[in-house]
Design a protein around this motif. Structure first.
Motif, PDB file in Angstrom:
ATOM      1  N   SER A  89     -25.562 -62.868  42.454  1.00 56.47           N
ATOM      2  CA  SER A  89     -24.268 -62.968  41.781  1.00 56.47           C
ATOM      3  C   SER A  89     -24.219 -64.122  40.774  1.00 56.47           C
ATOM      4  CB  SER A  89     -23.153 -63.134  42.815  1.00 56.47           C
ATOM      5  OG  SER A  89     -23.158 -64.449  43.321  1.00 56.47           O
ATOM      6  N   LEU A  90     -25.292 -64.930  40.738  1.00 61.71           N
ATOM      7  CA  LEU A  90     -25.291 -66.025  39.763  1.00 61.71           C
ATOM      8  C   LEU A  90     -25.430 -65.446  38.358  1.00 61.71           C
ATOM      9  CD1 LEU A  90     -27.541 -68.752  41.440  1.00 61.71           C
ATOM     10  CD2 LEU A  90     -25.059 -68.669  41.314  1.00 61.71           C
ATOM     11  N   LEU A  91     -24.704 -66.014  37.421  1.00 67.71           N
ATOM     12  CA  LEU A  91     -24.798 -65.558  36.037  1.00 67.71           C
ATOM     13  C   LEU A  91     -26.097 -66.075  35.426  1.00 67.71           C
ATOM     14  CD1 LEU A  91     -21.165 -66.203  34.795  1.00 67.71           C
ATOM     15  CD2 LEU A  91     -22.192 -64.009  35.418  1.00 67.71           C
ATOM     16  N   GLU A  94     -25.991 -69.607  34.449  1.00 68.81           N
ATOM     17  CA  GLU A  94     -25.969 -70.515  35.600  1.00 68.81           C
ATOM     18  C   GLU A  94     -27.386 -70.736  36.119  1.00 68.81           C
ATOM     19  OE1 GLU A  94     -21.473 -69.342  37.163  1.00 68.81           O
ATOM     20  OE2 GLU A  94     -23.204 -68.352  38.055  1.00 68.81           O
TER      21      GLU A  94
END
Lengths: 220, 823
Positions: A89-91, A94
């Protein structure tokens, strides 16, 4: 360097007001309980939609401490990720920010109860880390001494002329230092809770985080 | 056995003859009781097919019967059992009371109608059964109704519904609970289009506004007015002796109050705050030599304690009850023949409603006495008496429906099953408060419910609500339905902690105190709760443990309670009184005092702003007579002192009342007129507000209502508190990364009109239009004198928190005998 200077097992350490622990002799900075991706995990499980800025905010503060201390070794003391699925779920930006911070530095992920396995995100994954005389582990082990640990998110509550004031804090006695949670979306456990009272010696200090770090006797 | 309250519900002995076709059974029953219907009851029966009708009537006018009679008529002819009438009241206890009071007459008439209540107190077994087999009449609260519409079987439950009765609608219309209720009703109406609405209201200043609130927009709502009954007999306490200069407790009047209690059957003694009620009650008992049975009732008392008092009241065992707004609404008690209001009423409408609690014989005048708490309040009391006589009621115009409530409604609708946004938007617009809702605002609330509506699109995979291929929206994760339902409602827990006796002393719950107050206690401190002095022992798992003390005086006199601000109407009437110098009815000493003010300075006026400056005890003082209520005067104090700080005039502190703000500092303010610029205030607000605790409190409320923060989690554990984190963190994060997010805009809007009350500052500046009268005096003015005695001084802080922290931490270290270098 600004912060509360103390000695544990002969090692000179500094507790930053930010909640990070600095070991100048080793050029090492240690932070605990980043809980990156907490907002995504809550949402995934059908919870509320919290602002999606908590990873950015945590990394920003971590970057500030790394720059300020010019540390070469970064130890993340467990519960760095809110669970193992967070990675997905990390962009992109990020992840690349995290990679930029890791570049040219020794980066160690200590495993925590939220993130027990390695992640595909750079750095070294360890169960615990021993740099004499100190041992870095996530959950404090009351039968051991000279340890640097996290897990409990300690916070201290004091009353200022009737005004109720509570701050995340380090807990310190001659056996160990317990770090506050560094992550933006984290809560705290009061120092009066049984777990912490049992863990710490009667003369333990609580070092309040804030603009400056301030020691007080651990509120009991 | 018929209770006293039943008698009042159905008592309407009047010589009135009207022919109306009511069923034989009901008319036989009426004749048997020798009762006849009031005209407004008949009128409402006749127009029962109207989509909405509102009854405005004083207490004792048979409102409840007027509401239920059409239902009884229809139910008599009904064959199959299904939910026919929904009755909603703001109070759980009222729902239970109505149930008792309906059951007896229904039996007497011989109607087989099932009446049940459904509130937070109803067992989950009964609740489940009610969903399968609903009663004919269901009595409930706004929160329980909101939950009902969120169930998948809502269409079945409401399919046969014909009538809705909203009781005490005037009280609901003022709060977000009312907005939630009307949104839920819009849903119910969509499920059962034939539903007819009835609203029951006390006397209000703007019946049209309540009608708009009630009706299915844009349809008309019929308004019925009951005969208001004889003018109440209301007076100021006489004789006024030893009236203090400041303070709000009214303790000086205890002997006279006891005298009145002695001379009446049952007296209600109203106070504006719980703290004042506690102190007054305590002192009253110290002087109650005859041991007259007098009890106390307020919302922080433990429920069991409150119920005991209510029961004793119904049984006629009490001579008086010291109370707060907790008794503004609710069960009609037979024998009350006197209402005493301690302290200026602050609000005419509330005063009238309180007076109505006395004497429920509809055709006899209510009797009331108001007791000014200090010299200035005599003016406010006289102004309020005039307003009551002229039936001039105050009220702030109701704002548009709040968006946080709408967000919660969208989530609840999503829990019940798939929905189309266009259909939902139309439903919502049929609700009075939301009739002008813009589609853009609705869409923004929708976006918030879907993925948070943040500028950073991170959650697209995990949307809370997803759009199906057929265009219908559904919850992505069915588990979230349970979480959403667990957090239904708009009532905010003000951070209170339960107080109970220590376990070894029985552990009896006594009530609640505010967290801030609890935090200021150290073991050994004594304070008042439930009229008794208790000693603070310790704080255990968020419970304040105390022991009983036989002390006469508590060490800590008070705890912070909500302070009502004096209404605009009342403030204007006071200023008018000053201008007209019509001071009849005022005590001589008050007259002298006002005359002296007029001689030495001037009296404040309606269309200008009086500002005085004067030196006192080595400090320079600035006194601003804004007459805009305590909250706004407080905000004014903060804004002006901030400007003074920037100008280097070294303000030291300020204090605010409902009428004025007094600021003191090291330098004289030579040109106070320059301080009052609206644009200056507005930019000051932006900076100051963002940091302010009031703002964080507003944020917590807004974020909780709209579902951003959950108060309750499934399987909540006691330990593991480190898993939850404070709403302040979320507020700070949004402030940093997305200050214009919907949540932040709602928070600002709420704070400006509520606790901060900036709207009244703006209103005042517009009214004054630059006419600022500056009086530079050699010493303090008579009117400013009481401000020096006022409690609640606010020190101006700047670096104060940091300084206090240094002091405190060093002190603690020293106390502990530790020698530590503090870096």
């Amino acid at each position: 360097m600004d912060g509360y200077h103390f000695t544990l097992a002969g090692a000179d350490l500094i507790a930053f007001g930010s909640g990070a622990l600095f070991w100048p002799e080793k050029d090492l900075i240690c932070v605990s309980d980043l809980h990156l991706g907490k907002s995504s995990r809550l949402l995934r499980r059908g919870g509320p939609v919290l602002p999606p800025y908590e990873v950015k905010d945590t990394l920003y503060r971590l970057q500030t401490d790394i720059m300020l201390s010019a540390a070469q070794t970064i130890v993340c003391l467990g519960d760095s990720f809110d669970d193992l699925e967070v990675e997905s779920s990390l962009l992109e930006d990020e992840v690349s920010w995290l990679n930029r911070l890791q570049a040219g530095r020794c980066w160690i992920w200590i495993e925590g109860n939220h993130d027990p396995g390695p992640m595909n995100i750079g750095g070294t994954h360890l169960k615990q880390l021993h740099i004499p005389p100190l041992t870095f582990r996530h959950i404090p082990n009351s039968s051991q001494s000279w340890e640097v640990a996290g897990h409990y998110h300690p916070k201290a509550q004091i009353s200022l002329r009737g005004r109720h004031y509570s701050k995340p804090c380090f807990l310190l006695d001659e056996n160990r230092v317990v770090l506050p949670a560094f992550g933006t979306f984290t809560g705290g456990l009061k120092t009066q809770s049984v777990k912490l009272l049992e863990l710490m010696l009667p003369n333990a200090l609580a070092i309040l985080t804030g603009k400056k770090s301030r020691p007080i006797p651990m509120p009991r | 056995m018929k209770t006293a309250a039943t008698a009042y519900l159905f008592a309407y002995k009047r010589e009135w003859h009207l022919k109306i076709e009511i069923s034989r059974n009901i008319s036989k029953w009426l004749v048997g009781k020798n009762w006849q219907l009031f005209p407004h009851q008949i009128a409402m029966l006749r127009s029962r097919h109207q989509i909405a009708q509102l009854l405005i009537a004083p207490t004792g006018a048979g409102k409840t019967l007027a509401g239920f009679l059409p239902s009884l008529m229809e139910l008599e002819q009904k064959r199959s059992h299904c939910l026919h009438t929904l009755y909603i009241s703001p109070l759980k206890s009222l729902a239970a009371d109505i149930k008792r009071n309906l059951t007896v007459p229904l039996e007497e008439i011989g109607l087989e109608i099932k009446v049940e209540d459904r509130t937070g107190d109803t067992s989950s077994y009964v609740k489940r059964r009610q969903r399968v087999a609903p009663p004919d009449i269901l009595l409930t609260t706004p929160e329980s109704l909101a939950l009902l519409i969120s169930f998948e079987d809502a269409p079945r439950i409401f399919a046969g519904l014909r009538r809705v009765i909203v009781d005490e609608i005037h009280a609901l219309a003022e709060t977000k609970r009312g907005d939630q209720l009307m949104l839920a009703l819009s849903r119910v109406q969509a499920l059962a289009p034939e539903v007819r609405r009835v609203g029951l209201s006390a006397t209000v200043e703007d019946p049209e506004a309540i009608a708009t609130f009630l009706t299915l927009s844009p349809q008309e709502c019929l308004i019925h007015f009951a005969d208001p009954g004889p003018t109440p007999n209301i007076q100021m306490l006489e004789p006024l002796e030893n009236l203090p200069w400041a303070g709000a407790g009214g303790r000086y009047a205890i002997p006279q109050v006891l005298e009145q209690v002695r001379n009446h059957n049952t007296t209600l003694i109203f106070h504006n705050t719980r703290a004042q009620a506690e102190i007054f009650f305590h002192e009253l008992w110290l002087q109650n030599e005859e041991v007259l049975p007098i009890a106390i009732h307020h919302a922080s008392l433990d429920r069991e304690q409150r119920q005991k008092v209510e029961q004793a009241m119904v049984n006629g065992e009490l001579r008086a009850v010291v109370c707060t707004g907790s008794l503004d609404l609710g069960i009609d008690w037979g024998d009350v023949d006197l209402v005493i209001q301690i302290g200026a009423p602050k609000n005419v409408k509330r005063l009238v409603q309180r007076i109505g609690r006395a004497n429920h014989q509809y055709n006899a005048p209510s009797k009331a006495i108001i007791v000014p708490a200090n010299r200035f309040e005599t003016v406010e009391c006289i102004a309020a008496l005039e307003a009551v006589r002229e039936n001039d009621l105050d009220g702030e115009p109701k704002g548009a429906g709040p968006l946080d409530v709408l967000c919660q409604h969208i989530l609840l609708v999503a829990c019940s099953g798939p929905f189309l946004t266009d259909v939902l938007f139309k439903e919502v617009r049929a609700t009075g408060s939301y009739r002008s809702l813009r589609r853009a605002d609705f869409d923004e609330c929708m976006a918030f419910c879907i993925n948070g509506g943040y500028a950073l699109r991170k959650y697209d995979r995990w949307q809370r609500i997803i759009c199906r291929p057929d265009g219908q929206y559904v919850l992505r994760d069915p588990r979230s339905a349970q979480r959403i339902r667990l957090n239904v409602g708009t009532i905010q827990d003000t951070d209170t902690l339960k107080v109970r006796l220590q376990r070894k002393r029985g552990g009896k719950p006594l009530g609640e105190i505010e967290e801030l107050f609890a935090a200021s206690l150290t073991p050994g401190d004594t304070f008042l709760i439930g009229g008794e002095v208790v000693r603070f022992e310790n704080l255990r798992e968020m419970i304040v443990e105390v022991s009983r003390k036989s002390d006469k005086q508590p060490k800590i006199a008070t705890f912070t309670g909500t302070k009502f601000a004096t209404s605009t109407l009342l403030c204007n009437r006071i200023l008018k009184l000053f201008e007209e110098k019509n001071w009849e009815g005022l005590p001589q000493e008050t007259k002298n005092w006002l005359q002296l003010q007029d001689d030495l300075s001037i009296l404040p006026k309606r269309r200008s702003l009086l500002v005085e400056t004067f030196p006192r005890q080595g400090r320079h003082h600035l006194c601003i007579y804004g007459f805009i209520g305590r909250n706004a005067q407080q905000t004014l104090g903060l804004l002006i002192s901030k400007q003074l700080e920037t100008k280097g005039l070294a303000p030291l502190g300020f204090v605010a009342t409902d009428y004025a703000t007094l600021i003191w500092g090291l330098e004289e303010v030579l040109d106070p007129k320059s301080l009052f610029s609206l644009s200056e205030f507005e930019s000051g607000m932006d900076g100051w507000l963002a940091e302010n605790a009031l703002m964080k409190r507003s944020f917590r409320a807004v974020a909780t209502i709209s579902g951003l923060i959950e108060r309750n989690f499934p399987g909540q554990r006691k330990s593991g508190r480190q898993a939850t984190f404070s709403s302040d963190i979320i507020y700070e994060t949004l402030r940093k990364f997305e200050p214009d997010h919907l949540m932040m805009r709602m928070t600002r809007a709420d704070a400006m009109s509520g606790l901060v009350d900036f709207s009244r500052i703006r209103q005042m500046l517009t009214n004054v239009g630059g006419r600022i009268e500056h009086k530079r005096l050699r010493k303090l003015s008579p009117l400013s004198a009481p401000l020096f005695l006022e409690a609640g001084r606010v020190p101006i802080e700047g670096q104060a928190i940091e300084r206090m922290l240094v002091e405190e931490s060093e002190l603690l270290i020293e106390e502990a005998g530790l020698k530590i270098k503090v870096c």
